[in-house]
Structures are given as structure tokens and as C-alpha cells.
Design a protein around this motif. Structure first.
Motif, PDB file in Angstrom:
ATOM      1  N   ASN A  66       0.835  -1.199   0.000  1.00 15.45           N
ATOM      2  CA  ASN A  66       0.000   0.000   0.000  1.00 15.45           C
ATOM      3  C   ASN A  66       0.875   1.256   0.000  1.00 15.45           C
ATOM      4  OD1 ASN A  66      -2.647   1.443   0.411  1.00 15.45           O
ATOM      5  ND2 ASN A  66      -1.600   2.076   2.280  1.00 15.45           N
ATOM      6  N   GLN A  67       1.944   1.230   0.820  1.00 16.85           N
ATOM      7  CA  GLN A  67       2.848   2.376   0.883  1.00 16.85           C
ATOM      8  C   GLN A  67       3.571   2.562  -0.450  1.00 16.85           C
ATOM      9  OE1 GLN A  67       3.061   4.560   3.490  1.00 16.85           O
ATOM     10  NE2 GLN A  67       4.251   5.749   2.003  1.00 16.85           N
ATOM     11  N   ARG A  68       3.861   1.453  -1.113  1.00 15.57           N
ATOM     12  CA  ARG A  68       4.526   1.554  -2.415  1.00 15.57           C
ATOM     13  C   ARG A  68       3.601   2.208  -3.442  1.00 15.57           C
ATOM     14  NH1 ARG A  68       5.412  -2.068  -6.946  1.00 15.57           N
ATOM     15  NH2 ARG A  68       7.297  -1.399  -8.055  1.00 15.57           N
ATOM     16  N   VAL A  69       2.301   1.932  -3.348  1.00 18.34           N
ATOM     17  CA  VAL A  69       1.330   2.586  -4.233  1.00 18.34           C
ATOM     18  C   VAL A  69       1.351   4.099  -4.003  1.00 18.34           C
ATOM     19  CG1 VAL A  69      -1.124   2.901  -4.749  1.00 18.34           C
ATOM     20  CG2 VAL A  69      -0.199   0.598  -4.469  1.00 18.34           C
ATOM     21  N   ILE A  70       1.389   4.490  -2.732  1.00 22.28           N
ATOM     22  CA  ILE A  70       1.408   5.921  -2.398  1.00 22.28           C
ATOM     23  C   ILE A  70       2.692   6.572  -2.891  1.00 22.28           C
ATOM     24  CG2 ILE A  70       1.411   7.584  -0.498  1.00 22.28           C
ATOM     25  CD1 ILE A  70      -0.255   5.505   1.096  1.00 22.28           C
ATOM     26  N   ASP A  71       3.825   5.926  -2.615  1.00 19.95           N
ATOM     27  CA  ASP A  71       5.117   6.508  -2.993  1.00 19.95           C
ATOM     28  C   ASP A  71       5.264   6.618  -4.506  1.00 19.95           C
ATOM     29  OD1 ASP A  71       5.763   6.691  -0.337  1.00 19.95           O
ATOM     30  OD2 ASP A  71       6.928   4.825  -0.299  1.00 19.95           O
ATOM     31  N   THR A  72       4.910   5.549  -5.222  1.00 23.75           N
ATOM     32  CA  THR A  72       5.037   5.602  -6.690  1.00 23.75           C
ATOM     33  C   THR A  72       4.011   6.564  -7.282  1.00 23.75           C
ATOM     34  OG1 THR A  72       3.570   3.668  -6.913  1.00 23.75           O
ATOM     35  CG2 THR A  72       5.965   3.271  -6.899  1.00 23.75           C
ATOM     36  N   GLY A  73       2.867   6.688  -6.616  1.00 26.70           N
ATOM     37  CA  GLY A  73       1.854   7.639  -7.077  1.00 26.70           C
ATOM     38  C   GLY A  73       2.364   9.068  -6.963  1.00 26.70           C
ATOM     39  N   LYS A  74       3.008   9.375  -5.845  1.00 28.02           N
ATOM     40  CA  LYS A  74       3.580  10.711  -5.653  1.00 28.02           C
ATOM     41  C   LYS A  74       4.692  10.968  -6.676  1.00 28.02           C
ATOM     42  CE  LYS A  74       4.309  12.065  -1.376  1.00 28.02           C
ATOM     43  NZ  LYS A  74       4.691  12.086   0.052  1.00 28.02           N
ATOM     44  N   ASP A  75       5.503   9.948  -6.930  1.00 33.50           N
ATOM     45  CA  ASP A  75       6.564  10.091  -7.937  1.00 33.50           C
ATOM     46  C   ASP A  75       5.964  10.360  -9.321  1.00 33.50           C
ATOM     47  OD1 ASP A  75       8.498   9.647  -6.030  1.00 33.50           O
ATOM     48  OD2 ASP A  75       8.754   7.517  -6.527  1.00 33.50           O
ATOM     49  N   ALA A  76       4.865   9.667  -9.637  1.00 33.76           N
ATOM     50  CA  ALA A  76       4.217   9.840 -10.943  1.00 33.76           C
ATOM     51  C   ALA A  76       3.632  11.239 -11.080  1.00 33.76           C
ATOM     52  CB  ALA A  76       3.131   8.788 -11.138  1.00 33.76           C
ATOM     53  N   LEU A  77       3.041  11.745  -9.998  1.00 29.76           N
ATOM     54  CA  LEU A  77       2.478  13.099 -10.038  1.00 29.76           C
ATOM     55  C   LEU A  77       3.582  14.139 -10.179  1.00 29.76           C
ATOM     56  CD1 LEU A  77      -0.388  12.961  -7.363  1.00 29.76           C
ATOM     57  CD2 LEU A  77      -0.542  12.704  -9.843  1.00 29.76           C
ATOM     58  N   HIS A  78       4.666  13.951  -9.464  1.00 28.20           N
ATOM     59  CA  HIS A  78       5.803  14.876  -9.594  1.00 28.20           C
ATOM     60  C   HIS A  78       6.361  14.847 -11.017  1.00 28.20           C
ATOM     61  CE1 HIS A  78       6.495  16.767  -5.790  1.00 28.20           C
ATOM     62  NE2 HIS A  78       6.494  15.624  -5.111  1.00 28.20           N
ATOM     63  N   ALA A  79       6.458  13.650 -11.576  1.00 31.12           N
ATOM     64  CA  ALA A  79       6.981  13.525 -12.939  1.00 31.12           C
ATOM     65  C   ALA A  79       6.057  14.211 -13.941  1.00 31.12           C
ATOM     66  CB  ALA A  79       7.163  12.047 -13.294  1.00 31.12           C
ATOM     67  N   ALA A  80       4.749  14.087 -13.710  1.00 31.55           N
ATOM     68  CA  ALA A  80       3.784  14.742 -14.592  1.00 31.55           C
ATOM     69  C   ALA A  80       3.920  16.263 -14.509  1.00 31.55           C
ATOM     70  CB  ALA A  80       2.366  14.318 -14.227  1.00 31.55           C
ATOM     71  N   LEU A  81       4.123  16.773 -13.304  1.00 33.97           N
ATOM     72  CA  LEU A  81       4.314  18.216 -13.121  1.00 33.97           C
ATOM     73  C   LEU A  81       5.613  18.681 -13.776  1.00 33.97           C
ATOM     74  CD1 LEU A  81       3.145  18.585  -9.409  1.00 33.97           C
ATOM     75  CD2 LEU A  81       1.936  19.374 -11.450  1.00 33.97           C
ATOM     76  N   ASP A  82       6.655  17.857 -13.663  1.00 37.46           N
ATOM     77  CA  ASP A  82       7.928  18.189 -14.316  1.00 37.46           C
ATOM     78  C   ASP A  82       7.748  18.256 -15.841  1.00 37.46           C
ATOM     79  OD1 ASP A  82       9.184  18.228 -11.872  1.00 37.46           O
ATOM     80  OD2 ASP A  82      10.030  16.207 -12.059  1.00 37.46           O
ATOM     81  N   GLU A  83       6.953  17.328 -16.362  1.00 34.89           N
ATOM     82  CA  GLU A  83       6.702  17.307 -17.806  1.00 34.89           C
ATOM     83  C   GLU A  83       5.980  18.571 -18.254  1.00 34.89           C
ATOM     84  OE1 GLU A  83       4.049  14.876 -21.118  1.00 34.89           O
ATOM     85  OE2 GLU A  83       4.321  14.026 -19.115  1.00 34.89           O
ATOM     86  N   VAL A  84       4.938  18.952 -17.515  1.00 36.84           N
ATOM     87  CA  VAL A  84       4.176  20.156 -17.867  1.00 36.84           C
ATOM     88  C   VAL A  84       5.052  21.402 -17.739  1.00 36.84           C
ATOM     89  CG1 VAL A  84       2.223  21.614 -17.227  1.00 36.84           C
ATOM     90  CG2 VAL A  84       1.970  19.128 -17.228  1.00 36.84           C
ATOM     91  N   GLU A  85       5.861  21.453 -16.688  1.00 36.04           N
ATOM     92  CA  GLU A  85       6.752  22.594 -16.489  1.00 36.04           C
ATOM     93  C   GLU A  85       7.730  22.717 -17.670  1.00 36.04           C
ATOM     94  OE1 GLU A  85       9.219  24.285 -12.761  1.00 36.04           O
ATOM     95  OE2 GLU A  85       9.880  22.325 -13.489  1.00 36.04           O
ATOM     96  N   ALA A  86       8.320  21.603 -18.072  1.00 35.47           N
ATOM     97  CA  ALA A  86       9.269  21.614 -19.189  1.00 35.47           C
ATOM     98  C   ALA A  86       8.580  22.043 -20.477  1.00 35.47           C
ATOM     99  CB  ALA A  86       9.901  20.231 -19.352  1.00 35.47           C
ATOM    100  N   TRP A  87       7.346  21.597 -20.659  1.00 32.74           N
ATOM    101  CA  TRP A  87       6.580  21.969 -21.859  1.00 32.74           C
ATOM    102  C   TRP A  87       6.287  23.462 -21.873  1.00 32.74           C
ATOM    103  CZ3 TRP A  87       1.666  23.866 -23.048  1.00 32.74           C
ATOM    104  CH2 TRP A  87       1.266  23.708 -24.377  1.00 32.74           C
ATOM    105  N   LEU A  88       5.911  24.026 -20.722  1.00 30.45           N
ATOM    106  CA  LEU A  88       5.643  25.460 -20.629  1.00 30.45           C
ATOM    107  C   LEU A  88       6.886  26.282 -20.930  1.00 30.45           C
ATOM    108  CD1 LEU A  88       3.363  25.685 -17.457  1.00 30.45           C
ATOM    109  CD2 LEU A  88       2.744  26.406 -19.764  1.00 30.45           C
ATOM    110  N   ILE A  89       8.011  25.857 -20.380  1.00 33.48           N
ATOM    111  CA  ILE A  89       9.267  26.582 -20.613  1.00 33.48           C
ATOM    112  C   ILE A  89       9.640  26.531 -22.091  1.00 33.48           C
ATOM    113  CG2 ILE A  89      11.752  26.553 -20.157  1.00 33.48           C
ATOM    114  CD1 ILE A  89      11.060  25.557 -17.317  1.00 33.48           C
TER     115      ILE A  89
END
Length: 263
Positions: A66-89
Motif C-alpha cells: 500500500n505504501q509503495r502505491v502511495i510513494d510511486t503515485g507521488k513520484d508519478a504526479l511529480h513527474a507529470a508536473l515536471d513534464e508540464v513545467e518543461a513543456w511550458l518553458i
């Protein structure tokens, strides 16, 4: 001796902080595009890890899984935000490097980019604060809402750029029509030529009207509202304006042909 070492380290850190903005500002649009591609690939990989974690938890519902789901989920959300940030720049630099886009429009796009980058920073803090799967889902839904706002801003700004380009084409046609008219007025038997120029002028005026209508529609591409419908309406008006300008161009060429032949 220790004091000197500490002073040197402090100076080194300060130098790095001062140089960092210079490195960012020196980034070119092509380099930013590559950064976006890299961030996109990292996001895909992070999502895959999160999906694997959810499958593993479904098969074996332990606290560790369950904790691994939470941790990987947070990593996926951060990665998605990084992708959007890079696209905006990337898009921001692409606009900044385009000499055909006026400064006031560049400023408008820059403001929208800054606003969305600020939203990304806020969402990163919320992702960091996630402690359970429910909170993970809530932040994800909030990110979806912010994504639609981002898409709305990008669509609106893209529309404004297209409107600017269309107006420039209309300016060129208008200038050409005036020059041909000035030359034709001193010619004998110029009735057919003037008729063609009059037809071209009407088409250019119609194009201007449709371009203006498109701009009004793009201005309404906002949330809340009906951004997709307004964006589609703006595109339709520009398509009509394009037809007007093609017709005007055809009439101008025919007028020029008559002038050359001396008909």
C-alpha cells in the motif's frame, strides 16, 4: 584556517546561485524541447511503476505494498508536473525567439506561463504532503482541473498568435491592392481591372471581419465557460478568413494579369 575554508565555501555557493538564473535564461527553445521530451519519458516510466505497484497491491494487500502505491503515485504526479513545467518553458522560449510575434502578445503569453508555473509549484507542495491513497486521488483530481486550465490558456494564446499572423497576411494583401489600384487609375480602359480590385477589396474587408470575430471567440477560451466550443468557433472564423484572402489573392492576380496584357 577553518574560517577561510568556510568563507570559500560560502563564496562558491553564492556564485552558483548567481550563475543559475543565467544558465536557465541561456536555454534555447530547441534545448527546452529536448528537456520536455526527457521529462515526458520520465513521466511515462513513473506512471508504469505506479501501475505495477497497484497491480502488486491488488494481488497482495499488505501495508508495504500500500505504501509503495502511495510513494510511486507521488513520484508519478511529480513527474507529470515536471513534464508540464518543461513543456511550458519550451513554449515560452519558442514564442520569445519568434521575431514575428509582437511584444505585447509575448508579454501576455509570458504572464499566462508564469501563472501556470506558479500553479505547478503549489501542486508540488500538495503532492509532497500526501500521506494516503485518498489524498493521492484528491491531488490527482486537482491536477486534472489545473491541466484543463493550462490547455485553455495555451489554446487561447495559440489563437491570438494565429490572429496576428492572419492580420499580417491581410495587411500584405491590402498593401498590394492599393498599389495596383494606384497604377490602374492612370490606365485607359481600366474598368475590368478596377472591378477585380473592388472584388479583392471586399474579400479583404470580409477577411478582417472574420479575423476580428475569431479574436473575440479566442478571448472567451477560458475556464469556467465553454473553452472548446469557443476555440472551435475561432478556428472556423479563421478558416473563413483564409478563404476570403485566397479569393482576394486570386482577384489581385487577375487584375495584375489584365494590367500586364493591357486589356
Amino acid at each position: 584556517m577553518k574560517l577561510k575554508n568556510l568563507s570559500f565555501i560560502a563564496l562558491l555557493v553564492l556564485t552558483m546561485l548567481l550563475l543559475q538564473p543565467l544558465a536557465v535564461s541561456a536555454l534555447s527553445a530547441s534545448e527546452a524541447k529536448q528537456d520536455w521530451h526527457d521529462a515526458k519519458q520520465a513521466s511515462v516510466e513513473a506512471q508504469a511503476e505506479h501501475r505495477d505497484a497497484k497491480v502488486q497491491w491488488a494481488a497482495d494487500k499488505t501495508e508495504e505494498n500500500n505504501q509503495r502505491v502511495i510513494d510511486t503515485g507521488k513520484d508519478a504526479l511529480h513527474a507529470a508536473l515536471d513534464e508540464v513545467e518543461a513543456w511550458l518553458i519550451w513554449k515560452d522560449l519558442e514564442v520569445e525567439e519568434n521575431p514575428n510575434i509582437p511584444d505585447d502578445l509575448k508579454e501576455t503569453i509570458q504572464e499566462d506561463v508564469d501563472i501556470n508555473l506558479g500553479k505547478i509549484d503549489e501542486l508540488r507542495s500538495e503532492v509532497d504532503a500526501v500521506e494516503n491513497r485518498f489524498q493521492l486521488g484528491v491531488v490527482f483530481l486537482k491536477m486534472v482541473g489545473s491541466y484543463f486550465e493550462l490547455v485553455s490558456d495555451v489554446a487561447r494564446n495559440s489563437g491570438f498568435v494565429w490572429v496576428h499572423t492572419a492580420n499580417e497576411h491581410a495587411d500584405t494583401l491590402e498593401e498590394y491592392e492599393l498599389k495596383l489600384r494606384e497604377a490602374a487609375e492612370d490606365m485607359d480602359n481600366n474598368e475590368q481591372i478596377i472591378e477585380k480590385l473592388d472584388m479583392a477589396r471586399v474579400e479583404i474587408e470580409d477577411a478582417r471581419e472574420n479575423i476580428g470575430n475569431a479574436e473575440e471567440q479566442y478571448e472567451q477560451v477560458r475556464i469556467p465557460g465553454q473553452p472548446l466550443i469557443k476555440f472551435s468557433n475561432g478556428n472556423n472564423y479563421l478558416r473563413i478568413a483564409r478563404g476570403n484572402m485566397l479569393s482576394a489573392h486570386r482577384n489581385l492576380n487577375e487584375a495584375y494579369g489584365l494590367m500586364v496584357r493591357g486589356d
